[in-house]
Write a protein that holds these residues in place. Sequence first.
Motif, PDB file in Angstrom:
ATOM      1  N   VAL A 672       0.833  -1.206   0.000  1.00  0.00           N
ATOM      2  CA  VAL A 672       0.000   0.000   0.000  1.00  0.00           C
ATOM      3  C   VAL A 672       0.867   1.255   0.000  1.00  0.00           C
ATOM      4  CG1 VAL A 672      -1.690   1.313   1.338  1.00  0.00           C
ATOM      5  CG2 VAL A 672      -1.940  -1.164   1.099  1.00  0.00           C
ATOM      6  N   ALA A 673       1.969   1.226   0.734  1.00  0.00           N
ATOM      7  CA  ALA A 673       2.816   2.413   0.840  1.00  0.00           C
ATOM      8  C   ALA A 673       3.666   2.639  -0.399  1.00  0.00           C
ATOM      9  CB  ALA A 673       3.715   2.300   2.078  1.00  0.00           C
ATOM     10  N   SER A 674       3.965   1.582  -1.151  1.00  0.00           N
ATOM     11  CA  SER A 674       4.864   1.722  -2.305  1.00  0.00           C
ATOM     12  C   SER A 674       4.336   2.714  -3.344  1.00  0.00           C
ATOM     13  CB  SER A 674       5.116   0.354  -2.939  1.00  0.00           C
ATOM     14  OG  SER A 674       5.779  -0.492  -2.042  1.00  0.00           O
ATOM     15  N   PRO A 675       3.046   2.664  -3.747  1.00  0.00           N
ATOM     16  CA  PRO A 675       2.580   3.668  -4.723  1.00  0.00           C
ATOM     17  C   PRO A 675       2.717   5.099  -4.225  1.00  0.00           C
ATOM     18  CG  PRO A 675       1.031   1.839  -4.579  1.00  0.00           C
ATOM     19  CD  PRO A 675       2.007   1.654  -3.467  1.00  0.00           C
ATOM     20  N   PHE A 676       2.481   5.310  -2.942  1.00  0.00           N
ATOM     21  CA  PHE A 676       2.616   6.664  -2.419  1.00  0.00           C
ATOM     22  C   PHE A 676       4.071   7.112  -2.408  1.00  0.00           C
ATOM     23  CE2 PHE A 676      -1.383   5.133  -0.624  1.00  0.00           C
ATOM     24  CZ  PHE A 676      -2.234   6.199  -0.927  1.00  0.00           C
ATOM     25  N   LEU A 677       4.974   6.180  -2.104  1.00  0.00           N
ATOM     26  CA  LEU A 677       6.394   6.527  -2.164  1.00  0.00           C
ATOM     27  C   LEU A 677       6.826   6.849  -3.588  1.00  0.00           C
ATOM     28  CD1 LEU A 677       7.893   3.860   0.288  1.00  0.00           C
ATOM     29  CD2 LEU A 677       7.491   6.284   0.731  1.00  0.00           C
ATOM     30  N   LEU A 678       6.333   6.063  -4.542  1.00  0.00           N
ATOM     31  CA  LEU A 678       6.656   6.350  -5.937  1.00  0.00           C
ATOM     32  C   LEU A 678       6.071   7.689  -6.370  1.00  0.00           C
ATOM     33  CD1 LEU A 678       6.073   2.830  -7.550  1.00  0.00           C
ATOM     34  CD2 LEU A 678       8.261   3.948  -7.096  1.00  0.00           C
ATOM     35  N   LEU A 679       4.832   7.967  -5.907  1.00  0.00           N
ATOM     36  CA  LEU A 679       4.212   9.245  -6.240  1.00  0.00           C
ATOM     37  C   LEU A 679       5.012  10.406  -5.667  1.00  0.00           C
ATOM     38  CD1 LEU A 679       1.789  10.724  -7.500  1.00  0.00           C
ATOM     39  CD2 LEU A 679       0.613  10.485  -5.307  1.00  0.00           C
ATOM     40  N   GLY A 680       5.446  10.265  -4.408  1.00  0.00           N
ATOM     41  CA  GLY A 680       6.245  11.328  -3.810  1.00  0.00           C
ATOM     42  C   GLY A 680       7.575  11.511  -4.513  1.00  0.00           C
ATOM     43  N   LEU A 681       8.195  10.410  -4.900  1.00  0.00           N
ATOM     44  CA  LEU A 681       9.464  10.502  -5.623  1.00  0.00           C
ATOM     45  C   LEU A 681       9.278  11.180  -6.972  1.00  0.00           C
ATOM     46  CD1 LEU A 681      12.466   9.759  -5.791  1.00  0.00           C
ATOM     47  CD2 LEU A 681      11.801   7.544  -6.716  1.00  0.00           C
ATOM     48  N   TRP A 682       8.188  10.814  -7.649  1.00  0.00           N
ATOM     49  CA  TRP A 682       7.935  11.442  -8.943  1.00  0.00           C
ATOM     50  C   TRP A 682       7.649  12.942  -8.788  1.00  0.00           C
ATOM     51  CZ3 TRP A 682       9.052  11.053 -13.646  1.00  0.00           C
ATOM     52  CH2 TRP A 682       8.312  11.675 -14.640  1.00  0.00           C
ATOM     53  N   MET A 683       6.913  13.313  -7.755  1.00  0.00           N
ATOM     54  CA  MET A 683       6.655  14.734  -7.519  1.00  0.00           C
ATOM     55  C   MET A 683       7.948  15.488  -7.238  1.00  0.00           C
ATOM     56  SD  MET A 683       3.145  14.463  -5.234  1.00  0.00           S
ATOM     57  CE  MET A 683       3.073  16.221  -4.968  1.00  0.00           C
TER      58      MET A 683
END
Length: 850
Positions: A672-683
């Motif tokens: 669950v946390a991985s997509p949010f981490l990827l989203l934050g990294l992309w931002m």
Amino acid sequence: MSGIEDTSTQANAGVGTRRARRAGAGRPRAVGRGARGAGGWRPPTAGLAGSADRRSLIDLGAVSLLLVIALLGFAPVLAGGWFVVAGVLGLLVGVASGWLSRVLGLSAILTALLAIVLYFLVGTPAAIPGQSILGVLPTLGSLRGLAIGAVFGWADVLTLGAPAAAPDYLLVLPYVSAWLTGLVTAVLALRWLPRGTRSLGRVSVLLIAPAVLYAATVVIGTDEPFWAVVRGTAFAVVALVWLGWRNPFGRNASLQDRGTLARRKLVGTAVVVAAGVAASTLGGAVTSPTVDEARFVLRDVVQPPFDPVDYPSPLAGFRNYTADLDETILFTVDGLVPGDQVRLATMDLYTGRLWDVAGADVATNGSGSFRLVGGTFPEPELFTEADTRSLQVTVGGYSGVWIPGVGAPSSITLEGADTERAESVRFNASTSTTVLMSGLSEGDEYALTSETQVVPSDDALASVEPAAVSMPPVTDVPEVVASKMAEYIGNAATPIEQMRALETALHTKGFLSHGLASDSVPSRAGHGADRIEELFTRNQMIGDQEQFAAAMALMVRELGYPARVVMGFAPENVVDGQPTEVLGGDVTAWVEVPFEGVGWIPFYPTPDETEIPQDQNPKPQTEPQPQVRQPPRVEKKQEDLLTSVDTEDGDEDDKDEAFVLPAWVVWTAIGVASPFLLLGLWMLVIALVKSARRRRRRRAPTGHERAVGAWEELVDGHAELGFAVPVNQTRAATASSFAAQRARAGAKRRSSAVEAPAADPSVSAALRGLAARSDEAVFAGGDPSTEAVDALWSGTRSEVLGATRGVGWWRRLRSRLRVHRSGTARSHRADADRSRRRKGATSRVATGRP
């Protein structure tokens, strides 16, 4: 452009003639980038309405049908029919990703990210349903299979026997193929094709993906194609009919002429279908390969992995070591510790004739599944490390493909081997067995690093169940094995007690004999069904490690637990710090049973007793024992009879266990946390890119370039928020469009009922002021002052922030994920240069200079 403007004007004015609609549909560029008419600038439509979009859906449907026809080519190499379901679901995921990319206006990188997320979310029930939770939810194993199958599945399907049913991730091949081709097709049909004229050449580009997939299924297939004539005919007919009806010929004809053309198209379609069927039938009969010929497939030229079936069972040659190589130095090992045993081969398949290594046609993940590895090996799936060994091995009289080692090897280095020989190393992670396809011979040297397995006590294993490991079947097992198993187990309750009961019974009731001339009783070699039955039905159980290990493994399998036979060497002359010479007489075999969370635990059922009694044993005479005076009885105190119990440690253990989260909870949280981490990294990446863009524009060498950069920053900021950027318009007109769009966005956010709210006068004035100052800085003829440029940048920043506050959270989030690059910089700079040249020429004429 006049035709486009006239069409837009007629549409906005209510002139809904069929010719106007068809002219508008034939020029999707005006719709996609904003058509100028009586109603002003119209932003690109995000829906799928309109004639152009209907045609896009027809194109997408036709190409999807071609992709399904191409996917049927996986039938010869994949067992069962579920691959069709996996392929269709993969196609739907790819098409849905392309459709969402158009609706949301995503960039290429965001489209790829969205497609990958949907690939993993839907991939588990589509391609690996056996590893899912409730048949739908993904697990760590299924996600791993989706990644491995997409990368390594192509090599596996070429090297495994067709049709292949295992490993599970082979179904990822049709899924990922349809997903990728569907994504490419959807992006081309929905985003690329409408941007230009839909000529027959541009439409034909959509056939590339189906043609590539069709060719790929052919080359990875077998010599016997799957419905080659039917699939080829269907593919060609669908493609030709679709391209024929896609031809825009007769668009401007009258209704009567269109009816005639439609009838002619129907007749032509029927002719094409009939000709295609006839040509494919006749062509297939003429061009089909003869018996001596075969079509080209990759599996005929790709080197398959190591197949242990091509070599005799190592356990079948057990007596060769004891009879012929008893005193021969097979190899010398430096680094052994007393008690170490050298592993040679692991066997988990019993055929009624012998224990053998399972081939790929029986179990692709069993003892016969060997993979190409480099210098470092993968970790075993069920293993608990106890210690590390660093061994240096020099081969003597031993020869063969099996590489001797200790425990679970982690790395190997062949001394003096060339690249080709080093690449012939294959490893089986489930059995910790290593082979060298080119074979070992006298004089070879290699360095081996490995870890040994922890062997807990029986008390520690009392509450541990055997692991649920998939094993190849055992067949033709004598009935006496099951009866003796029940007799030896007795009242043993726990699995470890049952294993020890079997081990103890064989060890104490049997006798050791290698069948040599020096042995008192002959012992027949082999461990087939007849030899195992003979072992249990004779007056005494006589044999060596070959028979006793084979018998105990069969008993454990009859008990319902996994078991395998390991053959190796147990040298007795091991001294710390000194090289050990391993002789042929040191050969041995033992049984391994997996325990959950621990690893494969060894059992040694072979007896040590070599003095075999005769069949008729005389009744032993009882000899009187001398009487021994017993010591006086000592009464123990009550406290001596009590055993102190440390309850505090137990409480601590209970507390620790109470706070240990289950593994599935941890992995679910990570998922669950991985997509949010990827989203934050992309931002973060996008923020850095925008910062670099802003810094580059702010530090331009000339003042008018910095002023142009300020305006471009304003345009890009509004575009990233989702505002449509007018094409080929002045800055003043662009400012007015932005003001109107911001007013509509604010009204929509407030759920206002006003359909066309008026622009905020202050916002409109501020934007127009920035446009006027930008024009002045570019066309005034000289470089603007630093103060004027700084004021322009300050105003730009304020307006972008105001536009950000005026939209909803979804548009603000999208703006942080998008990078827009204004395409007007070059035109503005060219205009400025031309303006300077004109002013310079005017000045020279006025002053009379040449």
